[in-house]
Each structure stands twice: as structure tokens, then as C-alpha cells.
Write a protein that holds these residues in place. Structure first.
Motif, PDB file in Angstrom:
ATOM      1  N   SER A 385       0.725  -1.151  -0.146  1.00 42.22           N
ATOM      2  CA  SER A 385      -0.127   0.024   0.059  1.00 42.22           C
ATOM      3  C   SER A 385       0.910   1.245  -0.196  1.00 42.22           C
ATOM      4  O   SER A 385       2.130   1.049   0.514  1.00 42.22           O
ATOM      5  CB  SER A 385      -0.867  -0.018   1.276  1.00 42.22           C
ATOM      6  N   LEU A 401      -6.991  10.789  -6.466  1.00 45.45           N
ATOM      7  CA  LEU A 401      -6.572   9.622  -7.365  1.00 45.45           C
ATOM      8  C   LEU A 401      -7.815   8.667  -7.567  1.00 45.45           C
ATOM      9  O   LEU A 401      -8.970   8.828  -7.120  1.00 45.45           O
ATOM     10  CB  LEU A 401      -5.956   8.775  -6.252  1.00 45.45           C
ATOM     11  N   SER A 402      -7.430   8.117  -8.860  1.00 50.02           N
ATOM     12  CA  SER A 402      -8.858   7.286  -9.138  1.00 50.02           C
ATOM     13  C   SER A 402      -9.234   6.260  -8.377  1.00 50.02           C
ATOM     14  O   SER A 402     -10.047   5.828  -8.378  1.00 50.02           O
ATOM     15  CB  SER A 402      -8.258   6.603 -10.698  1.00 50.02           C
ATOM     16  N   SER A 403      -8.422   5.696  -7.608  1.00 48.05           N
ATOM     17  CA  SER A 403      -8.323   4.506  -6.604  1.00 48.05           C
ATOM     18  C   SER A 403      -7.193   4.323  -5.431  1.00 48.05           C
ATOM     19  O   SER A 403      -6.427   5.065  -5.728  1.00 48.05           O
ATOM     20  CB  SER A 403      -8.526   3.101  -7.544  1.00 48.05           C
ATOM     21  N   ALA A 404      -7.622   3.554  -4.767  1.00 50.15           N
ATOM     22  CA  ALA A 404      -6.352   3.443  -3.494  1.00 50.15           C
ATOM     23  C   ALA A 404      -5.243   2.888  -4.109  1.00 50.15           C
ATOM     24  O   ALA A 404      -5.164   2.025  -4.951  1.00 50.15           O
ATOM     25  CB  ALA A 404      -6.990   2.887  -2.291  1.00 50.15           C
ATOM     26  N   LEU A 405      -4.082   3.411  -3.772  1.00 50.05           N
ATOM     27  CA  LEU A 405      -2.789   3.000  -4.211  1.00 50.05           C
ATOM     28  C   LEU A 405      -2.546   1.374  -3.273  1.00 50.05           C
ATOM     29  O   LEU A 405      -1.731   1.645  -2.554  1.00 50.05           O
ATOM     30  CB  LEU A 405      -1.541   3.992  -3.991  1.00 50.05           C
ATOM     31  N   GLN A 406      -2.949   0.425  -4.010  1.00 49.22           N
ATOM     32  CA  GLN A 406      -2.735  -0.715  -3.227  1.00 49.22           C
ATOM     33  C   GLN A 406      -2.373  -1.710  -4.393  1.00 49.22           C
ATOM     34  O   GLN A 406      -3.170  -1.703  -5.527  1.00 49.22           O
ATOM     35  CB  GLN A 406      -3.708  -1.250  -2.508  1.00 49.22           C
ATOM     36  N   LYS A 413       0.083  -1.966 -12.305  1.00 47.89           N
ATOM     37  CA  LYS A 413      -1.370  -1.297 -12.289  1.00 47.89           C
ATOM     38  C   LYS A 413      -0.954   0.345 -12.588  1.00 47.89           C
ATOM     39  O   LYS A 413      -0.017   0.781 -12.302  1.00 47.89           O
ATOM     40  CB  LYS A 413      -2.002  -1.500 -11.159  1.00 47.89           C
ATOM     41  N   PHE A 415      -2.647   4.136 -12.380  1.00 47.28           N
ATOM     42  CA  PHE A 415      -3.677   5.057 -11.772  1.00 47.28           C
ATOM     43  C   PHE A 415      -3.710   6.437 -12.272  1.00 47.28           C
ATOM     44  O   PHE A 415      -2.704   6.851 -12.851  1.00 47.28           O
ATOM     45  CB  PHE A 415      -3.171   5.157 -10.406  1.00 47.28           C
TER      46      PHE A 415
END
Length: 461
Positions: A385, A401-406, A413, A415
Motif C-alpha cells: 500500500s 486519485l482514481s483509486s486507492a494505491l494498493q 497497475k 492509476f
């Protein structure tokens, strides 16, 4: 076509149109070679089965052009380490060749290991070379010949297939490759590579054999340029052995040297040369002729080492010091470069690129937005994460952010990152940094980029 004059011939190659019937030989150097062969074969077979944190410890991922090593992912941008590894291997090989000739070819080269393995199978099935010659002369109508040849070629094909399966398991997970193979559920691409590697192994080790060393291997062509008076190469002591001639044991014949002309040194040679004719580029320094000659010398109560690893006995160890220093320095430099590379190796790979559609745009609230594509690669075998921040922009900057950074283990991936600033809070161009913090290791990665905005008038409108 008429043959050229001998004085016009630059180089000749050995006529290998006939088949070589290699005699088996035991001895000191063959024990060394077999021990190394077993060690290398065991490593080759076992490495794909080693597991680390639930994954194959070493695997080449062709889909991502990456290499997995002990839970870490080496991506194309990290392939500098491979260049350093190849440089290290080259310097070590040249160093060893400088002082010990082609010992790589004789003791550790896969072509030699597999060739002698196939010869061992041939001797177990067909018997000694004399029986193989007699079998070759037998008509194909003979059921005995058909049975022996089917057994030999079938055994070769099986070893070739097992070798190909092992090699492919470095690319396809071994624990799924073998069940899918026996179930007939492999993809067409995997079947193709298995067939190709099996065929190449069968041809190289079973049918082509010494021709690879004599005519195909580039190392055989240039290695002699590294030989000098320091090189310990398999050599025949002509001063002691000549004139050669047959005799009975314990018989003293005037005018003859120690060589009894038994030709065992030729019969055991896997490349079919006569070492008594002097240094030849085909020689792979395997020591088979040394062991064969020593056996004969002991039977006649003569001193051994008529054929031996020999260099210039008049040179001293200090004379070779410049070579040791030169090669040693090159190897040390590569090792230092590899150590420095490892100290900078991160667990995450990060890249950032701008939205190619436009430099900036206005939001519904009238703020200026810049959009970036953040690509992250988790190079470890654990979930990661991250936290993302900016540095170098005004305090009013907002990062979305478009989504959580995980990321999952070994996941790659993209982002979408959007940075907004109130209009006229930033100059037309503003350099800044994106700071990515790994929450597990506290490692921080930095990437530079630029924020673009609309130039404001001096009045602030």
C-alpha cells in the motif's frame, strides 16, 4: 575442383564426415568432470522446483519481460544487472581461459555434458565401440539391429524431452507445466517450444555431437587468441614420447620413446583429434586423453603425464602477475558495480506520464487541473500500500486519485492522478515532485514532473 597449393591454405578443418565411436574412460580428470556434471545437472533440474513465499523462486516471465528471483521482480529497466552478470561471466571465462585453456568446454559446457551423457547411453545399449561398428555394418533387416537402435534413439528422445521440459519450466511454472503436459492441456505455444528444444537437444547431443565444437561454436574460433606461454593446455610431450612404436610390456626397444602408439588417446577423444599432432583448436581440454595415456603408462611401468596439462615451465608466477591484476581488476569493478546497483534496487517501480490530450483544463469550479498517468509495479511477493504526495507546488494544490494505491504481489497497475490549483495560484509552468511512500517499508520514491497553467496578467485577472 582442383585443390589449392598447401602454401595458400590459411586454415583447414577436420574431416568429420565419418562417425566417431568414442571409447569410455575412467580416471582422475573424469571423476572431476563427472562430479561437476552431476552438480550442474542437479542445479538445472532442481532450481525450477524451488519455492519462495509460495511462488517459484526463479522464473522468467515472458508476458511482462521480467525475471522473478526470490520474491523480487526484475523489470526491463532493471536489466542493467543482467548486462553486469554477463560481463562478469565473460571476464571470469577469459581469465580462466588465459591460464587453463578451454576447461569450460571440457568440464562445464552443456554441449559436452549432454554429448557424453548420450554417449554413455549408447555404450550401455550397443556396447563398446567395436560392437557399435559391427552393428552399423549389419543389415537393417536384422531385428536385433532394429531393436537396439530403437532403444538407443528412444532413450535419447526421452532424455531430450525431459531436458526440454526442465528448460521450459524456467518460463512456465513447473508445478503447472508437468500436470498439464501429462494431461495434454498445454497451449500451442508451449507445445511448439517443447518440440523445438527436444529436437535441438536430440540433434546436438545425439547426431551432431563433435561438429558443434568443431564447426559451430564461436568460442572455439577465438579462444586460441588468448593462449600464450602461461596457458596450461592439454599437451603431448613429444620429446619424451617420440619415436612412438608398439612393444610388449617390460620390453626395452632402442630408439623408441615412451609412446606405445596404442591410440587410446584418439579413441577416447569426444572431438576425434589426435593430441600427439600438437595444439588443435578442436581440443576442448577435457583431459580424457590424459587419463587414457596415464593408464597405459602405468601398465608399462613408465612415468605418467606423457600427456598432461602443461604450459611453459620456464615462466614464473610473477611473470603472469600483470594478467592477474588486469583480469582481477575488471572482475572487481563489475562486482562493485553490481553491489552499487543492488543498494539502489527498490521494491516498487514507478513511472509517470502526462495526459496526452491536453496540457491542462478547467474544472467546474474554475480550478486548473493537470492529469497524469501513474504506473506502479510491485516487485515483491507481498501486498503493498502506498501514499502519494506532491512537493514544490503551492499549499492550495489538491491531489486526487482514481483509486486507492494498493498492489497485489507482482502486480503492475496504472492509476489516474489529478492535481488541481486555483486559477492564478501557479505560474504558467511549475516544476514539482511526486513522492510515493511505501507504507510497509517506508521507502520513498521521487519522480519529477511539471504543472501547466494559464498565464495570468499582472493585474491578477
Amino acid at each position: 575442383m582442383p585443390q589449392p597449393s598447401p602454401d595458400l591454405i590459411i586454415m583447414t578443418t577436420k574431416d568429420t564426415s565419418g562417425k566417431l565411436y568414442v571409447r569410455e574412460q575412467a580416471g582422475h580428470y573424469q571423476r572431476v568432470r563427472r562430479s561437476l556434471s552431476w552438480l550442474l545437472m542437479a542445479a538445472f533440474v532442481c532450481i525450477p522446483w524451488l519455492q519462495y513465499q509460495g511462488r517459484q523462486a526463479f522464473r522468467i516471465d515472458t508476458d511482462r519481460f521480467a525475471i522473478e528471483v526470490l520474491g523480487r521482480l526484475i523489470l526491463p529497466q532493471d536489466f542493467a544487472i543482467l548486462a553486469l552478470l554477463f560481463a562478469l561471466a565473460a571476464f571470469v571465462l577469459f581469465y580462466v581461459t588465459k591460464f587453463y585453456g578451454r576447461v569450460w568446454c571440457g568440464y562445464t559446457c552443456p554441449q559436452t555434458i549432454w554429448t557424453l551423457m548420450f554417449i554413455w547411453i549408447e555404450r550401455r545399449i550397443e556396447g563398446p565401440p567395436a560392437k557399435s561398428r559391427a552393428l552399423d555394418a549389419t543389415s537393417w533387416r536384422s531385428g536385433h539391429k532394429l531393436l537396439l537402435r530403437a532403444a538407443k534413439h528412444g532413450s535419447w528422445a526421452l532424455v531430450a524431452l525431459l531436458s526440454a521440459l526442465t528448460f521450459v519450466s524456467y518460463f512456465v511454472p513447473a508445478r503447472s507445466l508437468y500436470p498439464d503436459f501429462f494431461a495434454g492441456q498445454l497451449s500451442g505455444a508451449v507445445w511448439f517450444w517443447l518440440s523445438l528444444f527436444s529436437l535441438c537437444t536430440y540433434l546436438n547431443a545425439g547426431l551432431v555431437r563433435e561438429k558443434v565444437c568443431q564447426h559451430m561454436c564461436p568460442y572455439a574460433r577465438f579462444q586460441s587468441s588468448m593462449f600464450d606461454k602461461f596457458t596450461r593446455q592439454v599437451s603431448y610431450n613429444a620429446a619424451r614420447g617420440e619415436a612412438r612404436g608398439a612393444r610388449k610390456k617390460h620390453e626395452v626397444v632402442k630408439g623408441l620413446g615412451d609412446c606405445v602408439d596404442c591410440k587410446l588417446c584418439v579413441q577416447v577423444c569426444p572431438v576425434g583429434i589426435d593430441i600427439r599432432n600438437g595444439l588443435q583448436y578442436e581440443c576442448i581440454n577435457c583431459g580424457l586423453c590424459i587419463d587414457a595415456c596415464d593408464d597405459t603408462m602405468r601398465q608399462f611401468n613408465y612415468p605418467t603425464q606423457l600427456i598432461a596439462y602443461a604450459g611453459d615451465s620456464d615462466t614464473t608466477a610473477a611473470s603472469g602477475l600483470p594478467y592477474h591484476l588486469a583480469y582481477g581488476s575488471a572482475i572487481a569493478a563489475v562486482l562493485v558495480a553490481m553491489a552499487l546497483w543492488l543498494t539502489q534496487l527498490s521494491s516498487t517501480d514507478m513511472s509517470i506520464s502526462r495526459d496526452r490530450q491536453q496540457l491542462y483544463r478547467f474544472s467546474a469550479q474554475g480550478d486548473i487541473e493537470n492529469t497524469f498517468v501513474l504506473r506502479l509495479s510491485n516487485k515483491t511477493s507481498s501486498v503493498r500500500s502506498y501514499q502519494l504526495q506532491t512537493a514544490g507546488l503551492p499549499e492550495q494544490a489538491v491531489l486526487l486519485l482514481s483509486s486507492a494505491l494498493q498492489l497485489q504481489p507482482m502486480e503492475d497497475k496504472e492509476f489516474i492522478v489529478t492535481i488541481t490549483l486555483p486559477e492564478c495560484e501557479s505560474p504558467a509552468q511549475q516544476d514539482f515532485q511526486l513522492l510515493l511512500t511505501d507504507e510497509q517499508s517506508a521507502e520513498v520514491l521521487k519522480k519529477h514532473s511539471r504543472f501547466f497553467a494559464e498565464a495570468c496578467s499582472s493585474s491578477g485577472n
